[in-house]
Design an enzyme around this catalytic site. Structure first.
Site, short mmCIF file in Angstrom:
data_model
loop_
_atom_site.label_atom_id
_atom_site.label_comp_id
_atom_site.label_asym_id
_atom_site.label_seq_id
_atom_site.Cartn_x
_atom_site.Cartn_y
_atom_site.Cartn_z
N ASP A 1 -27.46 -52.14 -11.86
CA ASP A 1 -27.66 -51.72 -13.25
C ASP A 1 -27.53 -52.88 -14.24
O ASP A 1 -27.20 -52.66 -15.40
CB ASP A 1 -26.68 -50.62 -13.62
N LYS B 1 -11.23 -55.25 -18.56
CA LYS B 1 -11.23 -54.70 -19.91
C LYS B 1 -9.93 -55.07 -20.64
O LYS B 1 -9.07 -54.22 -20.92
CB LYS B 1 -11.45 -53.19 -19.87
N ASP C 1 -25.39 -55.96 -19.00
CA ASP C 1 -25.04 -54.70 -18.36
C ASP C 1 -25.66 -53.60 -19.20
O ASP C 1 -25.28 -53.41 -20.37
CB ASP C 1 -23.51 -54.57 -18.32
#
Length: 349
Positions: A106, A156, A216
């Protein structure tokens, strides 16, 4: 070298686009995003691919088949239940007896994979992570390194974690020795599980800082932006169509009637029909077999295959497959969306 493409995710952040379409098949300029990765692998001499699949896997298998259309061989590895990034690769262990490349299904990238492979082999690492500097890395894994080797990583991160803005791009090269850290049929993630365990065991994890484009497409804003980065020649990948005039991209087999206004950047796919007095663009992608009827306007939109817009309609900021009846006005240009387009235009002007 073989490659593993991770194509089993559900694409939750792209819903509702992925309710009935697996994320690897989400179109970028009328071509599934994963198809660009296959072409990139082939360009760098990789023609033996293992594709891990789970969510809506039959659609992926149907589109890509055995890979012969792209001059490659595809072997599918089906997850009966989600096993995570590392766990899904562990499932294909018996097919991976030599160093291999892993890439997410992806992402849109034009990285020099050959250079990354050479880097891995010359550094004698157990694993190599393709990295890229990013100004706002909060949504990605951030890597802290000493020279070309990883010392710490955050998935993250918070702002106070950041002393380096190099992110983990989700492209790796591994030696088969990494399988000793993974349990069979157990869920495991590269960033959260495998790499920390390797660091604790003082394994060498090398970092390859890649040059080129990387995105992304997992969010709607990134999905929009990637389309127009392609049209603005910021990505060294080939769409199906050609730029017939500045900012006007078109495939073969398009029908455009009289008195049509086209405002770039736009992309018009094959078998599309645009009727008299219609306006298309700017920042619009029409996928295959779209129909735009008389006196309708479509701007800042990405319409998927077989979309239909009736007469005297106005569309702005739409994404997905649309069936719009005559004399309709639809817009998803809320303040956040409008600001995103303004920022994109300002950043890339």
């Amino acid at each position: 070298m073989k490659a593993v493409i991770l194509a089993g995710g559900e694409g939750c952040r792209l819903r509702p686009l992925t309710n009935h379409c697996p994320k690897p098949l989400v179109p970028i300029l009328n071509k599934p995003v994963l198809e660009y990765s296959l072409e990139l692998l082939k360009r760098h001499g990789i023609d033996d691919v293992i594709m891990t699949v789970h969510y809506l896997s039959s659609a992926i298998r149907s589109y890509f088949g055995d890979g012969s259309k792209w001059g490659i061989r595809i072997t599918y590895s089906e997850e009966e239940m989600p096993l995570g990034t590392a766990g899904s690769v562990k499932l294909a262990e018996e097919l991976l007896t030599e160093p291999f490349l892993v890439i997410s299904g992806d992402i849109l990238t034009d990285f020099d994979l050959t250079a990354g492979i050479d880097h891995h082999l010359s550094h004698g690492a157990a694993a190599t992570i393709f990295t890229k500097p990013l100004d706002l890395p909060i949504e990605y894994g951030v890597l802290l390194s000493k020279e070309t080797h990883i010392s710490r990583m955050f998935e993250k991160p918070k702002w106070n974690d950041l002393s380096d803005h190099s992110i983990n791009t989700g492209i790796y090269i591994f030696n088969p020795s990494i399988f000793s850290y993974l349990e069979e049929f157990a869920s495991s993630d590269f960033s959260n599980d495998l790499f920390p365990e390797m660091i604790r065991n003082k394994e060498t994890i090398s970092l390859f800082r890649a040059d080129g484009y990387w995105s992304d497409i997992g969010t709607l804003s990134n999905y929009r932006e990637a389309q127009f980065d392609m049209l603005e020649h910021r990505v060294n990948l080939a769409p199906k169509g050609k730029e017939i005039a500045k900012g006007i991209w078109m495939e073969d087999g398009v029908t455009i009637h009289d008195d049509v206004t086209l405002k770039g950047p736009i992309y018009i796919s094959s078998n599309t029909i645009i009727h008299e007095g219609a306006t298309v663009g700017p920042h619009t992608v029409l996928s295959e077999s779209a129909i735009i009827h008389e006196k309708s306007s479509v701007t800042h939109s990405i319409l998927w295959e077989n979309s239909y817009v009736g007469k005297s309609c106005s569309l702005g900021g739409m994404i997905g497959q649309c069936q719009i009846q005559d004399h309709s006005a639809l817009a998803d240009m809320n303040e956040e969306t409008a600001n995103a387009w303004q920022e994109y235009t300002k950043k890339n002007s």
